[in-house]
Design a protein around this motif. Sequence first.
Motif, PDB file in Angstrom:
ATOM      1  N   ILE A  64     -56.358 -11.073  -8.780  1.00 22.10           N
ATOM      2  CA  ILE A  64     -55.301 -10.139  -9.169  1.00 22.10           C
ATOM      3  C   ILE A  64     -55.278  -8.961  -8.199  1.00 22.10           C
ATOM      4  O   ILE A  64     -56.318  -8.391  -7.866  1.00 22.10           O
ATOM      5  N   ARG A  65     -54.100  -8.607  -7.759  1.00 17.88           N
ATOM      6  CA  ARG A  65     -53.906  -7.369  -6.999  1.00 17.88           C
ATOM      7  C   ARG A  65     -53.572  -6.273  -7.994  1.00 17.88           C
ATOM      8  O   ARG A  65     -52.488  -6.236  -8.561  1.00 17.88           O
ATOM      9  N   PHE A  66     -54.519  -5.384  -8.231  1.00 17.70           N
ATOM     10  CA  PHE A  66     -54.366  -4.301  -9.201  1.00 17.70           C
ATOM     11  C   PHE A  66     -53.586  -3.170  -8.558  1.00 17.70           C
ATOM     12  O   PHE A  66     -54.028  -2.587  -7.562  1.00 17.70           O
ATOM     13  N   ILE A  67     -52.433  -2.834  -9.148  1.00 11.01           N
ATOM     14  CA  ILE A  67     -51.586  -1.758  -8.634  1.00 11.01           C
ATOM     15  C   ILE A  67     -51.375  -0.768  -9.771  1.00 11.01           C
ATOM     16  O   ILE A  67     -50.613  -1.032 -10.709  1.00 11.01           O
ATOM     17  N   GLY A  68     -52.084   0.354  -9.699  1.00 14.93           N
ATOM     18  CA  GLY A  68     -52.019   1.351 -10.754  1.00 14.93           C
ATOM     19  C   GLY A  68     -51.210   2.553 -10.318  1.00 14.93           C
ATOM     20  O   GLY A  68     -51.548   3.207  -9.328  1.00 14.93           O
ATOM     21  N   ILE A  69     -50.137   2.858 -11.032  1.00 13.43           N
ATOM     22  CA  ILE A  69     -49.239   3.954 -10.670  1.00 13.43           C
ATOM     23  C   ILE A  69     -49.542   5.180 -11.521  1.00 13.43           C
ATOM     24  O   ILE A  69     -49.642   5.085 -12.748  1.00 13.43           O
ATOM     25  N   ASP A  70     -49.686   6.333 -10.857  1.00 15.70           N
ATOM     26  CA  ASP A  70     -49.691   7.610 -11.563  1.00 15.70           C
ATOM     27  C   ASP A  70     -48.249   8.092 -11.673  1.00 15.70           C
ATOM     28  O   ASP A  70     -47.611   8.394 -10.652  1.00 15.70           O
ATOM     29  N   LEU A  71     -47.712   8.152 -12.881  1.00 14.66           N
ATOM     30  CA  LEU A  71     -46.370   8.681 -13.060  1.00 14.66           C
ATOM     31  C   LEU A  71     -46.303  10.131 -12.580  1.00 14.66           C
ATOM     32  O   LEU A  71     -47.329  10.818 -12.510  1.00 14.66           O
ATOM     33  N   ARG A  72     -45.118  10.576 -12.222  1.00 15.70           N
ATOM     34  CA  ARG A  72     -44.974  11.974 -11.797  1.00 15.70           C
ATOM     35  C   ARG A  72     -45.565  12.902 -12.854  1.00 15.70           C
ATOM     36  O   ARG A  72     -45.414  12.688 -14.068  1.00 15.70           O
ATOM     37  N   GLY A  73     -46.284  13.919 -12.391  1.00 16.04           N
ATOM     38  CA  GLY A  73     -46.933  14.855 -13.304  1.00 16.04           C
ATOM     39  C   GLY A  73     -48.322  14.447 -13.740  1.00 16.04           C
ATOM     40  O   GLY A  73     -49.034  15.227 -14.377  1.00 16.04           O
ATOM     41  N   PHE A  74     -48.733  13.219 -13.384  1.00 19.19           N
ATOM     42  CA  PHE A  74     -50.006  12.663 -13.842  1.00 19.19           C
ATOM     43  C   PHE A  74     -50.890  12.331 -12.646  1.00 19.19           C
ATOM     44  O   PHE A  74     -50.404  11.952 -11.580  1.00 19.19           O
ATOM     45  N   GLY A  75     -52.208  12.428 -12.842  1.00 19.65           N
ATOM     46  CA  GLY A  75     -53.154  11.997 -11.820  1.00 19.65           C
ATOM     47  C   GLY A  75     -52.939  12.683 -10.489  1.00 19.65           C
ATOM     48  O   GLY A  75     -52.802  13.910 -10.405  1.00 19.65           O
ATOM     49  N   LYS A  76     -52.866  11.875  -9.425  1.00 18.05           N
ATOM     50  CA  LYS A  76     -52.720  12.396  -8.080  1.00 18.05           C
ATOM     51  C   LYS A  76     -51.262  12.547  -7.636  1.00 18.05           C
ATOM     52  O   LYS A  76     -51.003  12.938  -6.501  1.00 18.05           O
ATOM     53  N   ASP A  78     -47.361  14.094  -7.548  1.00 17.59           N
ATOM     54  CA  ASP A  78     -46.815  15.450  -7.571  1.00 17.59           C
ATOM     55  C   ASP A  78     -46.375  15.829  -8.975  1.00 17.59           C
ATOM     56  O   ASP A  78     -46.156  14.962  -9.842  1.00 17.59           O
ATOM     57  N   ARG A  79     -46.203  17.147  -9.172  1.00 19.93           N
ATOM     58  CA  ARG A  79     -45.991  17.681 -10.511  1.00 19.93           C
ATOM     59  C   ARG A  79     -44.731  18.540 -10.582  1.00 19.93           C
ATOM     60  O   ARG A  79     -44.813  19.748 -10.793  1.00 19.93           O
ATOM     61  N   PRO A  80     -43.572  17.926 -10.424  1.00 25.37           N
ATOM     62  CA  PRO A  80     -42.343  18.706 -10.587  1.00 25.37           C
ATOM     63  C   PRO A  80     -42.168  19.118 -12.034  1.00 25.37           C
ATOM     64  O   PRO A  80     -42.811  18.573 -12.931  1.00 25.37           O
ATOM     65  N   ILE A  81     -41.267  20.082 -12.283  1.00 20.25           N
ATOM     66  CA  ILE A  81     -41.051  20.529 -13.659  1.00 20.25           C
ATOM     67  C   ILE A  81     -39.931  19.750 -14.330  1.00 20.25           C
ATOM     68  O   ILE A  81     -39.654  19.962 -15.516  1.00 20.25           O
ATOM     69  N   ALA A 201     -49.466  20.231 -17.695  1.00 18.13           N
ATOM     70  CA  ALA A 201     -49.073  20.595 -19.060  1.00 18.13           C
ATOM     71  C   ALA A 201     -47.585  20.379 -19.294  1.00 18.13           C
ATOM     72  O   ALA A 201     -47.179  19.851 -20.343  1.00 18.13           O
ATOM     73  N   ILE A 202     -46.751  20.765 -18.336  1.00 15.22           N
ATOM     74  CA  ILE A 202     -45.313  20.572 -18.499  1.00 15.22           C
ATOM     75  C   ILE A 202     -44.989  19.094 -18.615  1.00 15.22           C
ATOM     76  O   ILE A 202     -44.183  18.681 -19.460  1.00 15.22           O
ATOM     77  N   ALA A 203     -45.610  18.270 -17.774  1.00 18.11           N
ATOM     78  CA  ALA A 203     -45.378  16.824 -17.853  1.00 18.11           C
ATOM     79  C   ALA A 203     -45.765  16.292 -19.229  1.00 18.11           C
ATOM     80  O   ALA A 203     -45.055  15.454 -19.807  1.00 18.11           O
ATOM     81  N   THR A 204     -46.875  16.765 -19.771  1.00 18.89           N
ATOM     82  CA  THR A 204     -47.311  16.332 -21.108  1.00 18.89           C
ATOM     83  C   THR A 204     -46.255  16.651 -22.151  1.00 18.89           C
ATOM     84  O   THR A 204     -45.856  15.795 -22.947  1.00 18.89           O
TER      85      THR A 204
END
Length: 280
Positions: A64-76, A78-81, A201-204
Amino acid sequence: MDQTKNPQSRVVSTSNGHYVTVDKNVNIYVEDVGEGAPVVFLHGLPVDHRMYEYQRNVLPFKGIRFIGIDLRGFGKSDRPITGYDYNRLSDDIREVIDQLNLDQVTLVGYSMGGAIAVRYMARHNGHGVSKLILAAAATPLFSQKPDYPFGLPIEVIDSIIASGYEDRPQMIAAFNSTLFHNKPSQEFMDWYNRLSLETDAIATFKCLEALGAEDSREDLAAIKVPTRIFQGMHDQMIPFEPQEKGIENAQVIRFENSGHGLWYEEKDKFNEEILKFVQS
């Protein structure tokens, strides 16, 4: 750290993964491990792709090729508002699939990630996706409506958001404590809460608002690929019946000893069912 960039693309690759530029120069982080059949994992709220550690540690060694995405605002990422509605989040997934030239993907969405996966399948006509796994997916609605008795009352969701503005660490701990049927170790919960607090926090709050407001009932009929619904039988948040009835070619896989956190509570079964489905 070695980095390569194709001048014709919007991808910066490192030894650990990729940064994909999507809307208005927002960069989405994607961990990319292993070779073989591509499986894209969409995480739930309020964590990032690292919640799938127990899949990442196993599946790349089994083709399996594991491809894990961090949604915007999460993990690594970017964190737009802005940009936390399902349409924009699913558009980000489209950018990742296109920029990484992915095809014949098995898309795995957990909780909120499952709701985004459903919106992706409808909004982008399942582009690049050949199979779909909805794991305790917060869809077609997360909140109750006059004609939809499932899910949480909107007042409960509003109160969770309000408590986050007052004391986010306490809100996170209380929210996460409801996920598991069999309570994990305190060390595990400490780790999971730390992941949650690393989310913007805003993303949450904006994603909680989206969970309360979004309605994907019409999206279900647009799903035409083979679909598995992974459901913990002790899940107090998400019912699977509306998904099963609304999606053609859907099959429910029951996790008898799990609550909402089935990816951890029955991780061996979770991984085995992914492998069985991907390799079928």
